[in-house]
Design an enzyme around this catalytic site. Sequence first.
Site, PDB file in Angstrom:
ATOM      1  N   ARG A   1       5.270  -3.710   1.696  1.00 56.87           N
ATOM      2  CA  ARG A   1       3.946  -3.337   2.205  1.00 56.87           C
ATOM      3  C   ARG A   1       4.076  -1.992   2.903  1.00 56.87           C
ATOM      4  O   ARG A   1       4.583  -1.916   4.020  1.00 56.87           O
ATOM      5  CB  ARG A   1       3.426  -4.422   3.160  1.00 56.87           C
ATOM      6  CG  ARG A   1       2.230  -3.968   3.976  1.00 56.87           C
ATOM      7  CD  ARG A   1       1.591  -5.108   4.727  1.00 56.87           C
ATOM      8  NE  ARG A   1       2.483  -5.808   5.627  1.00 56.87           N
ATOM      9  CZ  ARG A   1       2.851  -5.418   6.836  1.00 56.87           C
ATOM     10  NH1 ARG A   1       2.436  -4.247   7.290  1.00 56.87           N
ATOM     11  NH2 ARG A   1       3.635  -6.156   7.585  1.00 56.87           N
TER      12      ARG A   1
ATOM     13  N   HIS B   1      -0.400  -4.568   7.962  1.00 57.46           N
ATOM     14  CA  HIS B   1      -0.743  -5.914   7.493  1.00 57.46           C
ATOM     15  C   HIS B   1      -2.244  -6.015   7.257  1.00 57.46           C
ATOM     16  O   HIS B   1      -2.702  -6.460   6.210  1.00 57.46           O
ATOM     17  CB  HIS B   1      -0.294  -6.949   8.519  1.00 57.46           C
ATOM     18  CG  HIS B   1      -0.718  -8.347   8.199  1.00 57.46           C
ATOM     19  ND1 HIS B   1      -0.170  -9.079   7.169  1.00 57.46           N
ATOM     20  CD2 HIS B   1      -1.651  -9.141   8.771  1.00 57.46           C
ATOM     21  CE1 HIS B   1      -0.746 -10.260   7.110  1.00 57.46           C
ATOM     22  NE2 HIS B   1      -1.645 -10.331   8.068  1.00 57.46           N
TER      23      HIS B   1
ATOM     24  N   TYR C   1       6.997  -2.223  14.936  1.00 57.33           N
ATOM     25  CA  TYR C   1       8.051  -3.190  14.594  1.00 57.33           C
ATOM     26  C   TYR C   1       8.923  -2.761  13.411  1.00 57.33           C
ATOM     27  O   TYR C   1       9.848  -3.484  13.049  1.00 57.33           O
ATOM     28  CB  TYR C   1       7.443  -4.567  14.320  1.00 57.33           C
ATOM     29  CG  TYR C   1       6.350  -4.598  13.271  1.00 57.33           C
ATOM     30  CD1 TYR C   1       6.655  -4.620  11.920  1.00 57.33           C
ATOM     31  CD2 TYR C   1       5.007  -4.623  13.636  1.00 57.33           C
ATOM     32  CE1 TYR C   1       5.657  -4.663  10.961  1.00 57.33           C
ATOM     33  CE2 TYR C   1       3.993  -4.667  12.691  1.00 57.33           C
ATOM     34  CZ  TYR C   1       4.332  -4.691  11.348  1.00 57.33           C
ATOM     35  OH  TYR C   1       3.339  -4.742  10.396  1.00 57.33           O
TER      36      TYR C   1
END
Length: 489
Positions: free
Chosen positions: A378, A382, A391
């Site tokens: 990805r 998200h 992160y």
Amino acid sequence: MTVESTAARSTARRSGTGGKRATQAARNGKAAENGTAEAPERAAASGGTSRPEAGGEPGKSSAKTPAKSARKPAAKSTAKAASKAPAKAAPKAPARSKAPAKSKTAAKTPAKTRTRAGSRARAGGSGQTEPELVQLLTPEGERVSHPEYDVDLSAEEIQGLYRDMVLTRRFDAEATSLQRQGELGLWASLLGQEAAQIGSGRALRPDDYVFPTYREHGVAWCRDVDPTMLLGMFRGVNNGGWDPNSNNFHLYTIVIGSQVLHATGYAMGVAKDGADSAVIAYFGDGASSQGDVAEAFTFSAVYNAPVVFFCQNNQWAISEPTERQSRVPIYQRAQGFGFPGVRVDGNDVLACLAVTKAAIERARAGEGPMLIEAFTYRMGAHTTSDDPTRYRSDEERSAWEAKDPIQRLRSYLEGANLADDAFFARIDEESEAMGQHVREAIRTMPDPDTMAIFENVYADGHALVDEERAQFATYLASFADSDSHEEGR
């Protein structure tokens, strides 16, 4: 959680293949024969990336790894017990290292294919090898072969796959921009996952049925669902936007993992009806931890349901990396339920097409379910409410951008002289036209009747709903009275 620690854990991706060998292993109960040795998988899952058996030479570590990985986590009492019974423990080490030693596939595979698929340096640049997976196009756009999966496509068909991916990405980018401009409440981007979705979507027949999550915009495109219909739910003007039975494409599912169980039940019905069709269920690596997915695996295996489970492993379940989700590669879970699994390069549209087509045909033939793990990434957030820079590292994203599925196919088209500059120019023009169409469609999309929210809550009406309807009508009327008062001044 820091970026550094997350990036370090991300270097511990796991490996393996499936296909016909996986099918045979599931039938014969030889679960250990599909993929690589179990001990290196567990070593990677524990974050021990600096251990020799995890990152050293494959030929030297295969025999030593099982013994080391079995001893290290053991408690003192376990160690004492093991020392008293060396005869029983000794025979187990060769058995567990059988998988790396056996490689009928490697013997059949051309040298170029083995080098490209199994010996490249991993994206993170840690010195570890990439996962072994089904691949037909290298990141550089070079066509390679695979002993079990392949496709024979014309130049026009390959051009069509490129067009699908480019237009899907453009639609996705427009939707993201519209959300940032306040036109949508939320959006889940598929950036980087176009090959997995277009490849699998184009492998289906019109009578096959699709159960998506909320990110399968490319699959919806393949099922001829108007892209603007996908935006209605995220704008809050409808509850789905399309008739699922018109395109055999179910409504988007926000509840994580539930659609996998729905797909299994539908597939069981298909089998009972004797229909010559199959079902495919899409879900992510994060959803694989849901109980609904495990239940779906159980029921599909027991009832030999004609369903393909397509997991898009994009490495991150929001901010949780895959190695925190599973101790083994996701595709290997299928063996525990009695059906085969395979890992495919999710950034390779040709490989995704070949593997999905084989799995769907297998399901139609009455051979039961199969799990496909599309190993992809990805590249965006998200959803538009997420900030991935908190992160994961920029280096990780940059490494995966070098494997961009669209650029990969374009390189192949150009290198093989299957498309000229005029073709790419036409696609760019079509992409611009799509962007304009999406913007106009969303901004002119009519709002629903505000009071419609109270309809169809109960078939025969309900006193409490009637009371709430009246209260809400009074609330809305207060705005009209306020506006009239302001105009009278």
